[in-house]
Scaffold this active site. Structure first.
Site: not given
Ligand code: AGP
Length: 611
Positions: A2, A27, A77, A103, A488, A491, A606
């Site tokens: 959110c 996000r 979300w 949130n 990578k 995802e 995100k």
């Molecule tokens: C990375 O490409 C991902 N989208 C995901 O794994 C991310 O790294 C993970 O959620 C951790 O996020 P943060 O580094 O903001 O804690």
């Protein structure tokens, strides 16, 4: 996850809120809405659509909302209740007077729903959020004024949350509370902006104050008043955000991920510049400095890509500082009763600084007596409030869901941390230190060189876009990069991919080799080269199709791999930073060619602010 937006000032709130919500889109969200303070009450508009849908709806209300000078907005979300207009925010009291965006999660919402229903205020949505405006409304009926009712409602809520609240009969006031997710207030001239992170505020102001956990605050045209958890009036000093404005725009790139891959030389240079004084590592860790010499153990906690950074960090720290390092998924650390003492340094790595599991794991370690440090990319993030000290990467805002520049700058900071602790503990030679600093300084130019391979990587991607399975292999500190390359690819392109240490091939994965499997090998010129070469030859002998990323001048894989890309030679300890980049480009082009939504992959947000 959110996103919250707020505006209070003298301009029309609606377009400002929409712009702000657009900057929060990255996000992840499944519905959106705004609440606009008008002369005859608060107008709520919600949509289960992209923001363009909300924008169109607001327009269809023939601009009536444009008179509003105060408003709140939200991207949702879904956690409690499916994505629907009814469940979207803002949520309001039954009489529509108290209007809230939220949130996080109110953990005690079931208990509150029962209490409110018994009082005659039955919620109509399935959300946990709705309890809040209903409770404020109930407390006001009981005789409290708006401010008192808001503060009392905040005290009743359990969980991790931040909220913005308006009242139709108090048109010049906006009430705020934070107990977890970031809430920043941007200061303009005679106007105020609120958002869940600093990026959306940048077009309006660079001076941002972040509420602290437990704060309850009021915004009106006279300014911001903050009460801390003890109801004492406190000052929350604003910080200057120096991110470039263009950082949150595409600037001609098709996707943020592509742009962010290309921003890495600059991001790395900035990160190094901020933490190196000539040859000397200057991390500014005065709070922790005294503890480094006697460290017994470092416990790294992180999720996803940041966890991969932690695995590389283990190699660097153990090699240079000779301290044993554990690297845990934050979600696992919390539930495995780890051994932590006051000679443990708990190190949280997180781009967003908002990842729920990482925050909880660091909090647990702190409670067990560990010293705490965070590596984070976002100024004002929650993790920085929890850790004794925070090292900020200078990657700038990372919008693409797939982490790229945050990862390589996290690695650079881990290298600097390892160097620094190694120097304090006297566990490495001055020559090695100087060599690594030179190597780090050379990286931005070397990454530019890797960018020059994009056409070749795009061709590789084109020929492999129909792949259904991929196996990434590396040894030593390139093994975490194999994991990262696989993450990578999966995802953003939805191709199943795994990372393995090359030495594990014969212990299982070799059985997977068939013409449908794509092997991606990482083989820099380092101490592991001969062993990796031999693993790859064995795989090739069984028909493996191999794409290899190797050091310049490498000839050992000629005739073994069907495609070979040569990367500049770097210090072996720094090779992970360089080798991450072509894998990002490869994943990007495969996903793009497959028509995937690169910046917003399905089902992913995100920042993951729930467990
Ligand atoms: C990375 O490409 C991902 N989208 C995901 O794994 C991310 O790294 C993970 O959620 C951790 O996020 P943060 O580094 O903001 O804690």
């Amino acid at each position: 996850m959110c996103g919250i937006a707020g505006y209070l000032g003298t301009r029309s709130a609606s377009p400002i809120l929409l712009d702000c919500l657009k900057q929060l889109e990255y996000r992840g969200y499944d519905s959106a809405g705004v609440g606009l303070q008008l002369a005859d009450g608060i107008q709520i508009t919600r949509s289960v659509d992209r923001l363009s849908g909300l924008e169109a709806k607001l327009g269809r209300l023939n601009g009536q909302g444009s008179a509003a000078r105060v408003g709140i907005g939200h991207t949702r979300w879904a956690t409690h209740g499916r994505p629907s207009e009814l469940n979207a925010h803002p949520q309001s009291s039954l009489d529509g007077k108290v209007v809230v965006v939220h949130n996080g999660i109110f953990e005690n919402f079931l208990e509150l729903r029962a209490e409110l229903s018994a009082y005659g205020l039955s919620p109509i949505s399935q959300t946990d959020t709705e309890c809040f405006p209903l409770l404020v409304s109930m407390l006001m009926r009981e005789g409290m004024d708006f401010g008192q009712a808001f503060a009392a409602a905040v005290r009743r809520m359990r969980g991790n949350y931040s909220v913005l609240c308006l009242h139709a009969e108090h048109p010049d006031r906006m009430l705020l509370a934070r107990s977890g997710p970031t809430l920043g207030v941007g200061f303009g001239v005679g106007e105020y902006f609120v958002a869940s992170d600093a990026a959306p505020l940048l077009p309006h102001t660079r001076e941002v104050a972040f509420l602290e956990d437990g704060d309850v605050a009021e915004l009106n045209l006279d300014g911001l008043t903050v009460l801390d958890r003890n109801a004492a009036v406190v000052e929350r000093a604003s910080v200057h955000i120096d991110w470039e404005l263009g950082a949150v725009e595409l600037n001609g790139y098709r996707h943020f991920m592509h742009k962010e891959i290309f921003e890495q030389p600059e991001a790395l240079a900035r990160t190094l510049e901020a933490h190196l004084d000539g040859d000397v590592v200057a991390l500014g860790l005065s709070e922790l400095e005294g503890s480094f010499r006697d460290l017994e153990h470092i416990a790294i906690v992180a999720c996803g890509t940041s966890w991969h950074a932690g695995l590389v960090g283990k190699f660097l720290i153990e090699q240079l500082a000779r301290v044993p390092v554990d690297v845990d998924y934050a979600s696992e650390f919390r539930y495995r009763s780890p051994i932590v003492s006051n000679r443990t340094l708990a190190l949280a790595i997180t781009q967003s600084g908002e990842t729920a599991d990482t925050i909880a794991a660091l909090r647990d370690a702190k409670q067990c007596g560990a010293r705490t440090l965070a590596i984070c990319n976002v100024v004002g993030a929650q993790i920085a409030r929890l850790a004794e000290a925070t090292l900020f990467t200078r990657a700038g805002p990372e919008i693409g869901v797939a982490s790229t520049k945050a990862f390589t700058t996290e690695l650079a900071l881990l290298a600097l941390l390892a160097l620094h602790i190694g120097r304090v503990r006297g566990t490495m030679t001055a020559e090695l230190g100087a060599e690594l600093v030179r190597g780090l300084r050379a990286l931005p130019a070397q990454i530019e060189h890797v960018h020059g391979l994009e056409d070749a990587i795009e061709q590789l991607a084109g020929a492999r876009q129909a792949t259904t399975n991929a196996l990434y292999l590396g040894r030593g500190s390139l093994y975490p990069i194999a994991l990262e390359g696989a993450l990578k690819l999966k995802e953003i392109s939805y191709i199943h991919a795994e990372g393995y240490p090359a030495g594990e091939l014969e212990h299982g994965p070799m059985a997977l080799i068939d013409p449908a499997l794509q092997v991606v090998a990482l083989m820099p010129r380092d101490e592991h080269r001969e062993r990796t070469l031999s693993n790859l030859k064995q795989a090739a002998a069984r028909g493996a199709k191999i794409v290899a990323f190797v050091s310049e001048g490498e000839r050992g894989l000629d005739g073994v791999a069907e495609a070979i890309l040569e990367l500049p030679l770097t210090h072996p300890s720094l090779a992970p930073i360089l080798y991450a980049v072509p894998l990002q480009l490869f994943a990007y082009h495969v996903a793009r060619l497959r028509g995937c939504d690169v910046d917003r992959p399905r089902n992913l947000a995100k920042s993951v602010t729930v467990e």
